[in-house]
Write a protein that holds these residues in place. Structure first.
Motif, PDB file in Angstrom:
ATOM      1  N   ALA A 131       0.838  -1.194   0.000  1.00 39.20           N
ATOM      2  CA  ALA A 131       0.000   0.000   0.000  1.00 39.20           C
ATOM      3  C   ALA A 131       0.872   1.242   0.000  1.00 39.20           C
ATOM      4  CB  ALA A 131      -0.921   0.003   1.218  1.00 39.20           C
ATOM      5  N   ASN A 175      -3.608  10.706   4.438  1.00 38.83           N
ATOM      6  CA  ASN A 175      -2.712   9.624   4.869  1.00 38.83           C
ATOM      7  C   ASN A 175      -3.426   8.283   5.043  1.00 38.83           C
ATOM      8  OD1 ASN A 175      -0.264  10.803   4.688  1.00 38.83           O
ATOM      9  ND2 ASN A 175      -0.128  11.406   6.836  1.00 38.83           N
ATOM     10  N   TYR A 184      -1.422  12.347  12.609  1.00 36.05           N
ATOM     11  CA  TYR A 184      -0.847  12.368  11.259  1.00 36.05           C
ATOM     12  C   TYR A 184      -1.914  12.461  10.189  1.00 36.05           C
ATOM     13  CZ  TYR A 184       3.751  11.575  13.144  1.00 36.05           C
ATOM     14  OH  TYR A 184       4.915  11.722  13.817  1.00 36.05           O
ATOM     15  N   ARG A 203      -1.969  15.656   7.610  1.00 39.22           N
ATOM     16  CA  ARG A 203      -1.989  15.380   6.180  1.00 39.22           C
ATOM     17  C   ARG A 203      -3.149  16.113   5.503  1.00 39.22           C
ATOM     18  NH1 ARG A 203      -0.337  11.674   2.111  1.00 39.22           N
ATOM     19  NH2 ARG A 203      -1.277  12.553   0.231  1.00 39.22           N
ATOM     20  N   ASP A 247      -2.889  18.574   2.457  1.00 41.10           N
ATOM     21  CA  ASP A 247      -3.670  18.384   1.220  1.00 41.10           C
ATOM     22  C   ASP A 247      -4.459  19.639   0.884  1.00 41.10           C
ATOM     23  OD1 ASP A 247      -2.738  15.834   0.892  1.00 41.10           O
ATOM     24  OD2 ASP A 247      -4.478  14.847   1.769  1.00 41.10           O
ATOM     25  N   LEU A 256       5.797  12.107   0.999  1.00 40.26           N
ATOM     26  CA  LEU A 256       4.755  11.190   1.477  1.00 40.26           C
ATOM     27  C   LEU A 256       4.320  10.223   0.378  1.00 40.26           C
ATOM     28  CD1 LEU A 256       2.612  13.612   3.640  1.00 40.26           C
ATOM     29  CD2 LEU A 256       3.782  11.557   4.448  1.00 40.26           C
ATOM     30  N   VAL A 304       6.269   7.052   0.067  1.00 38.97           N
ATOM     31  CA  VAL A 304       6.186   6.041   1.117  1.00 38.97           C
ATOM     32  C   VAL A 304       5.415   4.834   0.595  1.00 38.97           C
ATOM     33  CG1 VAL A 304       5.128   5.509   3.341  1.00 38.97           C
ATOM     34  CG2 VAL A 304       6.354   7.659   3.032  1.00 38.97           C
ATOM     35  N   LYS A 305       6.018   3.679   0.643  1.00 34.66           N
ATOM     36  CA  LYS A 305       5.326   2.472   0.207  1.00 34.66           C
ATOM     37  C   LYS A 305       5.621   1.362   1.208  1.00 34.66           C
ATOM     38  CE  LYS A 305       3.964   0.330  -4.067  1.00 34.66           C
ATOM     39  NZ  LYS A 305       4.255   0.042  -5.470  1.00 34.66           N
ATOM     40  N   TYR A 306       4.600   0.680   1.630  1.00 31.79           N
ATOM     41  CA  TYR A 306       4.809  -0.317   2.689  1.00 31.79           C
ATOM     42  C   TYR A 306       3.977  -1.561   2.395  1.00 31.79           C
ATOM     43  CZ  TYR A 306       0.345   1.654   4.228  1.00 31.79           C
ATOM     44  OH  TYR A 306      -0.944   2.094   4.259  1.00 31.79           O
ATOM     45  N   LEU A 312      -0.753   3.411  10.367  1.00 32.92           N
ATOM     46  CA  LEU A 312      -0.117   4.686  10.033  1.00 32.92           C
ATOM     47  C   LEU A 312       0.983   5.015  11.045  1.00 32.92           C
ATOM     48  CD1 LEU A 312       0.055   7.162   8.227  1.00 32.92           C
ATOM     49  CD2 LEU A 312      -1.765   8.220   9.574  1.00 32.92           C
ATOM     50  N   VAL A 355       3.914   3.071  10.159  1.00 30.96           N
ATOM     51  CA  VAL A 355       4.536   3.628   8.955  1.00 30.96           C
ATOM     52  C   VAL A 355       5.353   4.862   9.324  1.00 30.96           C
ATOM     53  CG1 VAL A 355       4.091   4.712   6.727  1.00 30.96           C
ATOM     54  CG2 VAL A 355       2.778   2.698   7.394  1.00 30.96           C
ATOM     55  N   PHE A 372       7.836  12.098   8.261  1.00 34.82           N
ATOM     56  CA  PHE A 372       6.758  12.553   9.130  1.00 34.82           C
ATOM     57  C   PHE A 372       7.201  13.708  10.032  1.00 34.82           C
ATOM     58  CE2 PHE A 372       4.984   8.788   7.420  1.00 34.82           C
ATOM     59  CZ  PHE A 372       3.618   8.965   7.457  1.00 34.82           C
ATOM     60  N   LEU A 432       6.571  16.758   8.041  1.00 37.66           N
ATOM     61  CA  LEU A 432       5.140  17.085   8.021  1.00 37.66           C
ATOM     62  C   LEU A 432       4.773  17.893   9.265  1.00 37.66           C
ATOM     63  CD1 LEU A 432       2.338  16.756   6.741  1.00 37.66           C
ATOM     64  CD2 LEU A 432       2.139  14.543   7.869  1.00 37.66           C
TER      65      LEU A 432
END
Lengths: 515, 533
Positions: A180, A186, B119, B123, B127, B183, B186-188, B245, B248, B256, B259
Motif C-alpha cells: 500500500a 494519509n 498524522y 496530512r 492536502d 509522502l 512512502v510504500k509499505y 499509520l 509507517v 513525518f 510534516l
C-alpha cells in the motif's frame, strides 16, 4: 483465442447496427420464412441468421471463406451439432451459476463467483478439446482447421494444471501480503495483493505464509474481543484482494466471450444446416454461388427459385434463368400473377444469401456484390387516398436516397403507379436514370408501359427486359422470358377469371392479345 | 494589446487596485449589503427567484447581494462587464472548477479540525494547502488565457499575478510540494493474518493480479467489465488504520518529522482578497446558472441600457420594441415543466409613464405587472434581464401593492387596510420610484372603486413616476397622456383560451370582436389591402 468462423481475421461484431431498411427487406423479400427455417424454433439462431444475413460482406475472400466452412458443416452435420451443443450448455450452466449473480458485493464474493464460473469453463474447454483431438482431421476448411488446431495447441494438460492451481490458491482463506501507499488524509491506498516470494504453485490447503515471524517489529496483535478491529482488518484484506478478484472475474468474462462468440459463429452454420435439411426435404436444389467483385455488373443464373416460396408451398416451384452480364437495368413486365414478384424476391434473397456466405437456391448462380440492397415495393395499406399513397412512395424513395451508396441493388415492385400512367412513367424514368448514372443496379417490376418502353428504345445495351410468360390459352407458366414490354398487363385475364368466369367470350380474349 | 502589456506601466494608482469583483464605490461592500429581503420581493415573486438562485450555494451567503439594488450606473456597468466575460463558457467552467477547488480546501480544513489522529489531521491540512496552491495558479493561468475585458477581471488578474509571484506564496507552494512528494514515495506492505498484522517496507513482490491476467491472457478480448468493488470509505480512520499509520511513521521518521514542521509554519495561508473573490464571483455564476435553462429553452436575455431618471425631460422612460419580455420566475417554472413561455413586448414613449392593464382575467395581467417590476429590479442588480433589448431607468425605491389572499373579517377592514397602505406608498414615493398596483379596491362597490382608483391614479400621474396599474376598471385606461392602455387577449378561435399576450389597445371591451375580424380579414387594414388593385 478467437473462433474466427465468419471472418478469418476478426470476430463478428454482434452489436453492429442492422441496416436501416431491415423491416422493409424482411417484408418485401419474405425473409421471416428464411430466418424461421434457419432457426428451427431456436430464438438465438434466429437472431444469428438475421444479423449475419443483414450484414453481408462485399469481400470476395470472406464469402469464399464462409462457403468453405459451410461445405465442411454440410459434410459433418453431427460433429457440428455436437460442438454447438457443448457451447450452448456451457453458457447455460454459467447463466445458472448462483454465485456469479451475487458477485458484486465484495472482492471476496467476486473471487468466489468467478472461481465457480471458471470451474464450468475449464470442464467444457476440456470437452471441446477432445472434439478437436478426435475429429479435427475430418474438417478441410481453413476456418475449422485453424479453430481445432488452436484448441489443441492452447489447451494443453499443463495449461489446465496451471490454471487449476491458481483457482485453488485464490479459493482458500490464507494469510496474505498486501502492499500500500499513502493517499489523501494519509489513508492507505493502492492496496495490491502480492505473490509471496516463497509461494509455490500447487498448494491445495490453507497455509500460513512463511514470510514473517509473529515476533517481527511493527506487529500488532488484536485483542480477541476486538470485533471492530477484526472487521477492519478483514476490510483491508478485502481491499488487497480487489485487483486480483477483478483480474479473475475479467478472465472469466473473456472466456465467456470466447464461448459466446463461438456460439454465435457456429450457430450461423447450424442455421444453414437447418435450412439445407429443410430444402432437401422439399427436393429443392442448392448451389454455392460465384461472387463477382462489386464494380462488375453481372447477374447470370439457371433455375433460380424463391427459397421462401419453396419452403412454404407443396408444389414444385418454377426456376428462372437469366443472362445478365454487363446489364445495369432489368425491367420486368407482363402478366399479373405471372411470377414477377416471386422472381424479384428470388433475386433479392439470393443476393443476401450469397453475400452472407451461404448457398443459394438455384442450379447455378453468379452475380456481382452490392454495397447494399434496397427494396421499394408498392404498399398495399393506406389505399384510402391515392394522392397520399403517391406522396408516401416518393417519401420512401427520398429516404432511400438519403442512405444510398454507389453499387447498390434496388428492387422496385410496381412503384410510382399510384398516379396516372404518364406522370408515373415520367417520375419513374427520372428516378431510374439518376440511379443508373449513380452506378447502381435496378430491377423494376412495372406496368408503366411508357416508362419501360422509353428504356427499351434508348438503353438496350445495358438493360434487360423480361416478360411474364403467358401461353396462348391465357394460363401462366410463372416463368419469365426475355421480351420487350407490351402495352398490356393482361389485367383483362384477371377480370375475366373473376368477373366473367367461364361465360367469357373467346373473341374478347383474342382481341386484347392481338392489340 | 500585447504591446501595451509589455510596456512598463506606471505603478497603478490606488483606485485601480482590485477591491472587489462586485463593488467599485467606496461605500459599497459585502459588509454593507442588505440582510433583509425587500418588502416587494414576494409580490414580484422575486423571493422564489432568489431562493432558486441561491439554492445549493448557501455557504457563499449570496442573499445580501441580491437584496441590494445598485444606485449608480457605474457599478451596474462594472457588473455587466464581468457578467459578459463570464458568458464565455470556458471562463465560466474555469471559475467553477476554481470554486470547487476552494470548496475542497474548506472541506479538508473542516475535516482536519474534526479528526483525532495526529498524522491524519496534519496530512489533511497539507492536502488542503496543496489544493489551494494548485487552484490559485490554475486560476491565474485560466485568466491569462481567457480574453477577459472587464475592469473587474483585469484588476483581479493583476492582483493574482502579483500574489502568485510573491515570495510568501512561492515558498508555500514549494514546501507543500516537497512534503507531498516525500509522502507519496512512502510504500509499505502489510502481512494480514487471522488475528494480527505486521507492517514493513515494501519489497517489490509481484502483483498477483498480473499473475492471473497472464495465465488467462490467451482468452483476452478488448473490452472488459470492471469488477473492481468501489469502497465507500470515510476519510476518517479506524484504530487499525491508525495503528498501521503510526507504524509507517516509525518506519519513515524523517518524512513525518517534516510534516510536523510544515503544519506549524503555514497555519495562516489563505489570502483574504482571494477568499472574497471566491464568494463574490458566485453572484454572477449563480445568476448565469439560473438563466441558462431559460436561454436553452429559447428565451432571450439582454444587458439593459440603464439611464438616470431625468426629472424634467419628457423622454422615453422605458423604451422597448419586439423585445420578448417575460416573468423570470414563471418562465423558470414553465421551462421545468416543458411548457411554452409567453413573451410580451411593451414600451413607454414620450410622456408615457403608466401602464394601465385591463382585459380578461387569467390573461396574464399580473404576470405583466411582475415582469415590469422584475425587469427594473434585476437591472438594478447589474444582471442581464429577460428580453432581447431593454432601456431602463434607475429607481430609488420599488413599491408594490398586490391583492392579498388573507381573509379579513369585514369588508371595511380590508378597504381601510388597502387605503392605508396605498397612502403610505404615495407619501414615500418620489418621481424616481416605481409603483406596481395589482387589482386594488376589489373589495368595495364599483362606484367606490372607480372613485378611489381615479384619485390614486391622479396622484401617481402628478408624481410622474413609473407605474403599472392592473385594474378591472376600463375608465382608468385613458386618463392622461402619461397613461398607456394595455389589455390581455383571448384566442379568436376559442375565446376560452387565453393567449397570455398583453397588447397595447384601448380598453374598449372589443378585443374579441376585433380578433374575429382579424381572422376573417375584414379589419380596416385588411380591407384596404384586399381592395387595393
Amino acid at each position: 483465442m478467437k473462433a474466427l468462423l465468419l471472418y478469418k481475421d476478426r470476430d463478428f461484431d454482434m452489436e453492429q447496427r442492422m441496416p436501416w431498411n431491415e423491416a422493409a427487406l424482411t417484408e418485401d423479400l419474405g425473409l421471416s420464412t428464411l430466418f424461421d427455417a434457419m432457426a428451427n424454433q431456436d430464438t438465438f439462431l434466429l437472431d444469428v441468421a438475421k444479423k449475419v444475413i443483414f450484414t453481408g460482406s462485399i469481400d470476395l475472400d470472406t464469402i469464399l471463406y464462409r462457403q468453405e466452412i459451410l461445405r465442411d458443416s454440410l459434410a459433418n452435420p453431427s460433429i457440428l451439432r455436437n460442438a454447438y451443443k457443448i457451447v450452448v450448455d456451457t453458457l447455460e450452466e454459467k447463466r445458472q451459476n448462483f454465485w456469479a449473480f451475487f458477485s458484486h458485493r465484495s472482492p471476496n464474493s467476486v473471487l468466489y463467483g468467478s472461481n465457480e464460473s471458471m470451474k464450468i469453463f475449464v470442464a467444457k474447454l476440456k470437452q471441446l478439446k477432445s472434439i478437436a483431438d478426435e475429429h479435427g482431421h475430418e474438417f478441410k476448411s481453413k476456418g475449422f482447421s485453424r479453430l481445432f488446431e488452436m484448441l489443441r495447441e492452447e489447451l494443453t494438460d499443463e495449461y489446465f494444471a496451471e490454471i487449476e492451481s491458481h483457482l485453488t490458491y485464490l479459493r482458500s482463506d490464507h494469510d496474505v501480503l498486501v502492499s500500500a501507499g499513502l493517499g489523501a488524509g494519509n489513508k492507505g491506498t493502492n492496496y495490491v495483493l502480492r505473490k509471496p516470494p516463497d509461494l509455490k504453485i500447487g498448494w491445495l490447503k490453507r497455509v500460513t505464509l512463511a514470510i514473517s515471524r509473529k515476533s517481527e517489529p511493527y506487529t500488532f496483535h488484536l485483542d480477541p474481543r476486538d470485533e471492530r478491529g477484526a472487521e477492519a482488518l478483514g476490510k483491508l484484506r478485502d481491499r488487497g484482494m480487489n485487483l486480483v478478484a477483478n483480474a479473475l472475474a475479467q478472465s472469466a468474462d473473456h472466456i465467456q466471450s470466447f464461448f459466446t462468440m463461438l456460439r454465435f459463429e457456429l450457430g450461423f452454420y447450424v442455421g444453414c444446416l437447418n435450412l439445407y435439411e429443410r430444402l432437401k426435404q422439399k427436393g429443392g436444389q442448392i448451389c454455392f454461388p460465384v461472387p463477382v467483385p462489386v464494380h462488375h455488373r453481372d447477374h447470370s443464373f439457371v433455375g433460380l427459385y424463391d427459397a421462401c416460396l419453396a419452403l412454404t408451398t407443396k408444389e414444385k416451384v418454377v426456376g428462372n434463368d437469366m443472362e445478365g452480364e454487363g446489364k445495369y437495368l432489368v425491367i420486368i413486365t407482363g402478366a399479373n400473377q405471372g411470377g414477377k414478384s416471386t422472381f424479384l424476391r428470388s433475386v433479392g434473397l439470393a443476393q443476401l444469401m450469397m453475400q452472407a456466405g451461404m448457398f443459394v437456391t438455384a442450379e447455378s448462380f453468379s452475380a456481382n456484390l452490392f454495397s447494399a440492397v434496397f427494396t421499394h415495393y408498392k404498399r398495399e395499406e393506406d389505399t384510402t387516398m391515392e394522392s397520399g399513397k403517391f406522396d408516401e412512395e416518393l417519401r420512401r424513395m427520398s429516404e432511400i436516397t438519403d442512405r444510398l451508396t454507389p453499387d447498390s441493388l434496388l428492387l422496385f415492385n410496381e412503384s410510382f403507379a399510384a398516379t396516372n400512367e404518364r406522370e408515373g412513367s415520367e417520375i419513374s424514368s427520372q428516378i431510374v436514370s439518376a440511379l443508373l448514372e449513380g452506378k447502381n443496379k435496378v430491377f423494376f417490376v412495372t406496368h408503366l408501359y411508357s416508362f419501360a418502353r422509353r428504356f427499351h428504345e434508348t438503353g438496350k445495351q445495358s438493360a434487360l427486359f423480361l416478360r411474364a410468360e403467358r401461353r396462348d390459352d391465357g394460363m401462366r407458366t410463372f416463368k419469365l422470358m426475355p421480351g420487350e414490354p407490351l402495352d398490356t398487363s393482361y389485367g383483362e385475364d384477371l377480370y375475366d377469371r373473376i368477373f366473367v368466369n367461364s361465360n367469357v367470350t373467346k373473341s374478347r380474349n383474342g382481341e386484347s392479345y392481338e392489340s | 494589446m500585447s504591446e501595451n502589456q509589455e510596456q512598463p506601466l506606471a505603478a497603478p494608482a490606488d483606485e485601480d487596485a482590485f477591491k472587489s469583483i462586485l463593488f467599485i464605490q467606496p461605500g459599497d461592500s459585502a459588509e454593507n449589503a442588505a440582510k433583509e429581503e425587500p418588502a416587494f420581493f414576494s409580490d414580484l415573486n422575486l423571493d422564489q427567484v432568489v431562493d432558486t438562485i441561491t439554492r445549493g450555494k448557501e455557504r457563499y451567503e449570496l442573499r445580501p447581494f441580491f437584496y441590494s439594488p445598485l444606485k449608480d450606473i457605474g457599478t451596474i456597468q462594472y457588473r455587466h462587464e464581468v457578467m459578459r466575460d463570464l458568458e464565455d463558457l470556458t471562463l465560466l467552467d474555469d471559475i467553477r472548477s476554481f470554486a470547487q477547488g476552494m470548496n475542497t480546501v474548506r472541506e479538508y480544513i473542516e475535516l482536519s479540525t474534526k479528526l483525532s489522529y495526529k498524522y491524519q489531521k496534519e496530512r489533511l491540512f497539507l492536502d488542503a494547502v496543496g489544493v489551494y496552491c494548485d487552484e490559485v495558479r490554475y486560476l491565474l493561468d485560466d485568466l491569462t488565457r481567457a480574453d477577459v475585458k472587464s475592469r473587474g477581471f483585469l484588476a483581479f488578474r493583476d492582483y493574482l499575478d502579483s500574489y502568485v509571484k510573491s515570495d510568501r506564496f512561492r515558498s508555500l507552494c514549494s514546501e507543500t510540494e516537497i512534503v507531498l512528494s516525500k509522502l507519496s514515495q512512502v510504500k509499505y506492505s502489510i502481512i494480514i493474518r487471522g488475528g494480527s498484522f505486521t507492517v514493513r517496507k515494501y519489497n517489490s513482490e509481484i502483483d498477483y493480479s498480473t499473475v492471473v491476467e497472464n495465465a488467462f491472457a490467451r482468452f483476452k478480448v478488448a473490452a472488459a467489465t470492471d469488477y473492481l468493488v468501489k469502497f465507500s470509505d470515510p476519510l476518517e480512520m479506524n484504530h487499525i488504520e491508525a495503528q498501521i499509520l503510526s507504524f509507517v511513521a516509525e518506519i519513515f521518521p524523517e518524512t513525518f518529522g517534516d510534516l510536523d514542521d510544515y503544519c506549524v509554519r503555514n497555519a495562516d495561508y489563505f489570502d483574504t482578497t482571494i477568499r472574497n473573490f471566491d464568494r463574490e464571483v458566485q453572484f454572477y455564476i449563480a445568476y448565469l446558472e439560473y438563466i441558462s435553462p431559460l436561454k436553452q429553452a429559447g428565451l432571450s436575455f439582454c444587458y439593459p441600457d440603464i439611464t438616470e431618471p431625468e426629472l424634467n425631460v419628457p423622454k422615453g422612460a422605458v423604451h422597448l420594441h419586439d423585445s420578448e419580455y417575460f416573468d423570470i420566475a414563471l418562465a423558470s417554472k414553465l421551462v421545468c415543466e416543458d411548457s411554452p413561455v409567453v413573451c410580451n413586448d411593451f414600451y413607454l414613449a414620450g410622456q408615457e409613464r403608466i401602464f394601465v392593464v385591463t382585459g380578461p382575467n387569467q390573461g396574464g395581467k399580473t404576470t405583466f405587472a411582475r415582469t415590469f417590476g422584475q425587469l427594473h429590479y434585476l437591472a438594478s442588480l447589474g444582471c442581464p434581464v429577460p428580453g432581447r433589448e431593454a432601456r431602463l431607468t434607475l429607481f430609488d425605491r420599488i413599491f408594490t401593492h398586490f391583492e392579498k389572499q388573507e381573509k379579513m373579517t369585514s369588508l371595511r377592514g380590508k378597504l381601510e387596510d388597502d387605503l392605508i397602505r396605498i397612502h403610505d406608498i404615495l407619501s414615500r414615493a418620489t418621481p424616481q420610484s416605481i409603483i406596481v398596483l395589482n387589482e386594488i379596491f376589489t373589495s368595495t362597490t364599483l362606484g367606490d372603486a372607480v372613485f378611489l382608483s381615479r384619485k390614486v391614479l391622479e396622484d401617481i400621474i402628478r408624481l410622474r413616476c413609473l407605474a403599472v396599474c392592473v385594474t378591472f376598471i376600463d375608465e382608468l385606461a385613458a386618463m392622461s397622456e402619461s397613461t398607456v392602455s394595455v389589455a390581455s387577449t383571448v384566442d379568436p378561435q376559442n375565446p376560452a383560451v387565453r393567449t397570455f399576450k398583453i397588447v397595447r389597445k384601448p380598453a374598449d371591451g372589443l378585443a374579441y370582436a376585433m380578433s374575429i375580424a382579424e381572422k376573417y380579414r375584414v379589419t380596416y387594414r385588411h380591407l384596404k389591402r384586399r381592395l387595393s388593385p
